[in-house]
Design an enzyme around this catalytic site. Structure first.
Site: not given
Ligand code: GUN
Length: 285
Positions: A52, A96, A119
Site C-alpha cells: 500500500k 490494517q 476502507d
Molecule cells: N485486512 C484485509 N483486508 C483489508 C483491507 O482491505 N483493509 C484493511 N484495513 N485491513 C485489511
C-alpha cells in the site's frame, strides 16, 4: 478455456488515472495524504502495508506509517486515530486488520472520522453503501466490480453467488452486485447444499479464505469466477480460494491468484484516498 481477467493490468490503468488526478490536485496545492496503522508483526499484514505504501509513493500520494507493537493498548490506538483525525495533511486513515487479540477492532473503526475512512468500514459508510448513497466503497468489492465492468460482463438479472460473509468482502460485495440488479445469494460455512447453490451461479465470487475450496463440480459451465482468496497451498505457493487448474476449463472468465483481485484492492484504496482529499479540501466529487 476461460478468459483470464488480468487484474494487474487493469489495476495499472486505474493507478495511471489516480496519478493524473494527483497531478491535477497538486496544481491546486493539494497533496493527498494517507496514514496507515499496523499493530503487531503479522507477516501478511506487513506485506499488505508495504504494498500500500509503495503504491502511494508511485501515485504521488503522501503516506505515513504508524507501526505499533502488539502490546499497544486500546487507549493508545484510539488516541493515535484521534490525532490523525485532526491532522490536516492526512486525508485517509487505514487501520490494517486483523488487530492483535485484546484490541477492539469495532471501537477503533468507529473512532475513524467517516470522511477519512478510506476502507469504508465505519458504520456510517457501511450504511451509506446499503442505501446506495456512498462516498467510499470498500476496496476489495469495488475492485471486483471494476474488473467485471472492464470486461463488460453483464450483471443485471444474473445470479451471483458470494461465498463468504465478512464485513470486509462478502457482505459489501453482495450489496454492490445487488445495486447493479443481480440476484444475489450469500453462502457461508453453515450453508446447506453449498455445491448445488454455487452451481447455479452465473457469477461466482469466492471469499472464503480456504485454499482451493472451489472445485470444478461447484461451477456451472461458462460461469464467471472471481477469486478473492489469498492463501498458501501445501507447497507454500500463493493460491486462491478456487482450484484454478480444475475450474479454469469450465469458466468463461476467471481471475488468477496472484494478479487478479489483489492488485485491484490497492488501486481502489488509492482512488478512495483521492476522494478523501477532495472531500477534505471541500471539493465536490
Ligand atoms: N485486512 C484485509 N483486508 C483489508 C483491507 O482491505 N483493509 C484493511 N484495513 N485491513 C485489511
Amino acid at each position: 478455456m476461460a478468459k483470464l481477467i488480468d487484474g494487474k493490468a487493469i489495476a495499472a490503468e486505474v493507478r495511471e488515472q489516480v496519478k493524473r488526478d494527483v497531478e491535477r490536485l497538486e496544481r491546486k496545492g493539494i497533496t493527498p495524504g494517507l496514514a496507515v496503522i499496523i499493530v503487531g508483526d503479522d507477516p501478511a499484514s506487513r506485506t499488505y502495508v508495504n504494498n500500500k505504501k509503495k503504491a502511494c509513493e508511485q501515485a504521488g500520494i503522501y503516506s505515513e506509517e504508524y507501526a505499533l507493537p502488539a502490546n499497544t493498548t486500546q487507549d493508545e490506538l484510539l488516541k493515535l486515530v484521534e490525532k490523525l483525525n485532526q491532522k490536516s495533511d492526512i486525508d485517509g486513515i487505514l487501520v490494517q486488520l486483523p488487530l492483535p487479540s485484546g484490541l477492539d477492532e469495532h471501537e477503533v473503526i468507529r473512532a475513524i472520522h467517516p470522511g477519512k475512512d478510506v476502507d469504508a468500514f465505519h458504520a456510517e459508510n457501511v450504511g451509506k453503501i446499503m442505501i446506495g448513497k456512498f462516498q467510499f466503497l470498500p476496496c476489495t468489492p469495488a475492485g471486483v466490480m471494476e474488473l467485471l465492468h472492464h470486461e463488460n460482463i453483464s450483471i443485471s438479472g444474473k445470479h451471483c453467488v458470494v461465498i463468504g460473509r465478512s464485513n470486509i468482502v462478502g457482505k459489501p460485495m453482495a450489496m454492490l452486485l445487488l445495486h447493479e440488479h443481480a440476484t444475489v445469494t450469500i453462502c457461508h460455512s453453515r450453508t446447506e447444499n453449498l455445491k448445488e447453490i454455487c452451481k447455479q451461479a452465473d457469477i461466482l465470487v469466492a471469499a472464503v479464505g480456504k485454499a482451493k475450496f472451489v472445485t470444478a463440480d461447484m461451477v456451472k459451465e461458462n460461469a464467471v469466477v472471481i477469486d478473492v482468496g489469498m492463501n498458501r497451498d501445501e507447497d507454500g505457493k500463493l493460491c486462491g480460494d478456487v482450484d484454478f487448474k480444475q475450474v479454469e476449463p469450465k469458466a468463461s472468465y476467471i481471475t488468477p491468484v496472484p494478479g487478479g483481485v489483489g492488485p485491484m484492492t490497492i488501486a481502489m484504496l488509492l482512488k478512495n484516498t483521492i476522494t478523501a482529499a477532495k472531500y477534505q479540501a471541500g471539493m465536490e466529487e
